[in-house]
Design a protein around this motif. Structure first.
Motif, PDB file in Angstrom:
ATOM      1  N   LEU A  16       0.750  -1.266  -0.083  1.00 29.77           N
ATOM      2  CA  LEU A  16      -0.218  -0.008   0.037  1.00 29.77           C
ATOM      3  C   LEU A  16       0.926   1.152   0.025  1.00 29.77           C
ATOM      4  N   GLY A  17       1.893   0.955   0.623  1.00 30.10           N
ATOM      5  CA  GLY A  17       2.830   2.460   0.711  1.00 30.10           C
ATOM      6  C   GLY A  17       3.786   2.617  -0.628  1.00 30.10           C
ATOM      7  N   TRP A  18       3.840   1.147  -1.555  1.00 32.55           N
ATOM      8  CA  TRP A  18       4.369   1.338  -2.759  1.00 32.55           C
ATOM      9  C   TRP A  18       3.314   2.301  -3.625  1.00 32.55           C
ATOM     10  N   CYS A  19       2.170   1.754  -3.552  1.00 29.68           N
ATOM     11  CA  CYS A  19       1.056   2.464  -4.227  1.00 29.68           C
ATOM     12  C   CYS A  19       0.830   3.968  -3.970  1.00 29.68           C
ATOM     13  N   LEU A  20       1.068   4.245  -2.533  1.00 28.77           N
ATOM     14  CA  LEU A  20       0.968   5.580  -2.401  1.00 28.77           C
ATOM     15  C   LEU A  20       1.930   6.584  -2.662  1.00 28.77           C
ATOM     16  N   VAL A  21       2.993   6.137  -2.881  1.00 31.28           N
ATOM     17  CA  VAL A  21       4.297   6.850  -3.461  1.00 31.28           C
ATOM     18  C   VAL A  21       4.250   7.021  -4.724  1.00 31.28           C
ATOM     19  N   GLY A  22       3.392   6.264  -5.551  1.00 27.63           N
ATOM     20  CA  GLY A  22       3.295   6.440  -7.061  1.00 27.63           C
ATOM     21  C   GLY A  22       3.929   5.544  -7.937  1.00 27.63           C
ATOM     22  N   LYS A  23       4.514   4.526  -7.196  1.00 24.43           N
ATOM     23  CA  LYS A  23       5.071   3.562  -7.986  1.00 24.43           C
ATOM     24  C   LYS A  23       4.423   2.678  -8.852  1.00 24.43           C
ATOM     25  N   ALA A  24       3.230   2.367  -8.453  1.00 26.10           N
ATOM     26  CA  ALA A  24       2.338   1.466  -9.273  1.00 26.10           C
ATOM     27  C   ALA A  24       0.805   1.650  -8.676  1.00 26.10           C
ATOM     28  N   ARG A  25      -0.078   1.171  -9.493  1.00 19.27           N
ATOM     29  CA  ARG A  25      -1.404   1.252  -9.083  1.00 19.27           C
ATOM     30  C   ARG A  25      -2.173  -0.072  -9.573  1.00 19.27           C
TER      31      ARG A  25
END
Length: 223
Positions: free
Chosen positions: A111-120
């Motif tokens: 979820l943190g990975w998603c929040l920093v804009g790495k992937a969706r």
């Protein structure tokens, strides 16, 4: 932003694991749930005071949760067979807590990975990972609960045959292992109902949140 089907699948699986193991962990960790059964189920009629019953339960659960090395049940005696069964239970309880910890950590990372804009995460049929995790769990456990409700005694036996294959030491002789008098089958039924209720509440929240997010996204896209 790039969308990922693999990320969506991983989030769905991890969310399902967190909801499932978290729901199971509640009756394991919330001892007041057991205490609330002592009076209504007439457990003091077996000759122990409320305090002695709580002590026996606490020592048993401390062992099953890995907080003490040797099995004990307060003033109650026990057989080696009974102690061996609780050792098997200990393995299952600790497995649940470990899976909960690891899946929650992995879910938080993704979820943190998603929040920093790495992937969706990719939205299958325009639904997010939370929706599919909740739908899968909800349908599965409502089906199991419906079957168990038809014959809980049979479901109880099937449960033990699955999780303790090839063993019969879960069939207690109360004269050798009096702890079983203070762990009536109705208590386990209520634990199952609590787990099911918690699981369905979380599933409802996840589905509701996904539907709200989908409407919000659609509305924003139309502006």
């Amino acid at each position: 932003m790039k969308t990922s089907k693999l990320l969506s699948v991983l989030l769905s699986v991890l969310t399902a694991l967190v909801v499932l193991t978290g729901s199971i962990a509640v009756p394991l960790l919330c001892r007041s749930f057991y205490y609330a059964h002592i009076g209504p189920m007439g457990l003091e009629e077996y000759g122990l005071t409320r305090e002695e019953i709580q002590t026996a339960y606490n020592q048993m659960m401390d062992f099953c949760l890995g907080r003490r090395e040797n099995f004990a049940a307060g003033v109650l005696g026990f057989s080696q067979s009974g102690a061996d069964h609780f050792a098997d239970v200990r393995g299952l309880f600790l497995l649940d807590l470990r899976v909960l910890t690891l899946s929650a950590a992995a879910l938080g990372f993704l979820l943190g990975w998603c929040l920093v804009g790495k992937a969706r995460p990719y939205r299958f049929r325009n639904r997010g990972p939370g929706f599919w995790a909740a739908a899968g769990l909800g349908i599965s456990f409502l089906t199991v609960a419906s079957l168990a409700a038809l014959d809980f005694d049979r479901a109880f036996v099937v449960f033990h045959s699955i999780f303790f294959p090839g063993k019969d030491n879960w069939i207690f002789d109360w004269s050798m292992d009096p702890i079983i008098l203070f762990l009536p089958q109705d208590f386990f039924r209520n634990c199952a109902l609590l787990i099911l209720a918690l699981l369905l509440v979380w599933c409802g929240c996840l589905i509701g949140a996904d539907l709200w997010a989908g409407k919000r996204e659609k509305k924003t896209g139309n502006l």
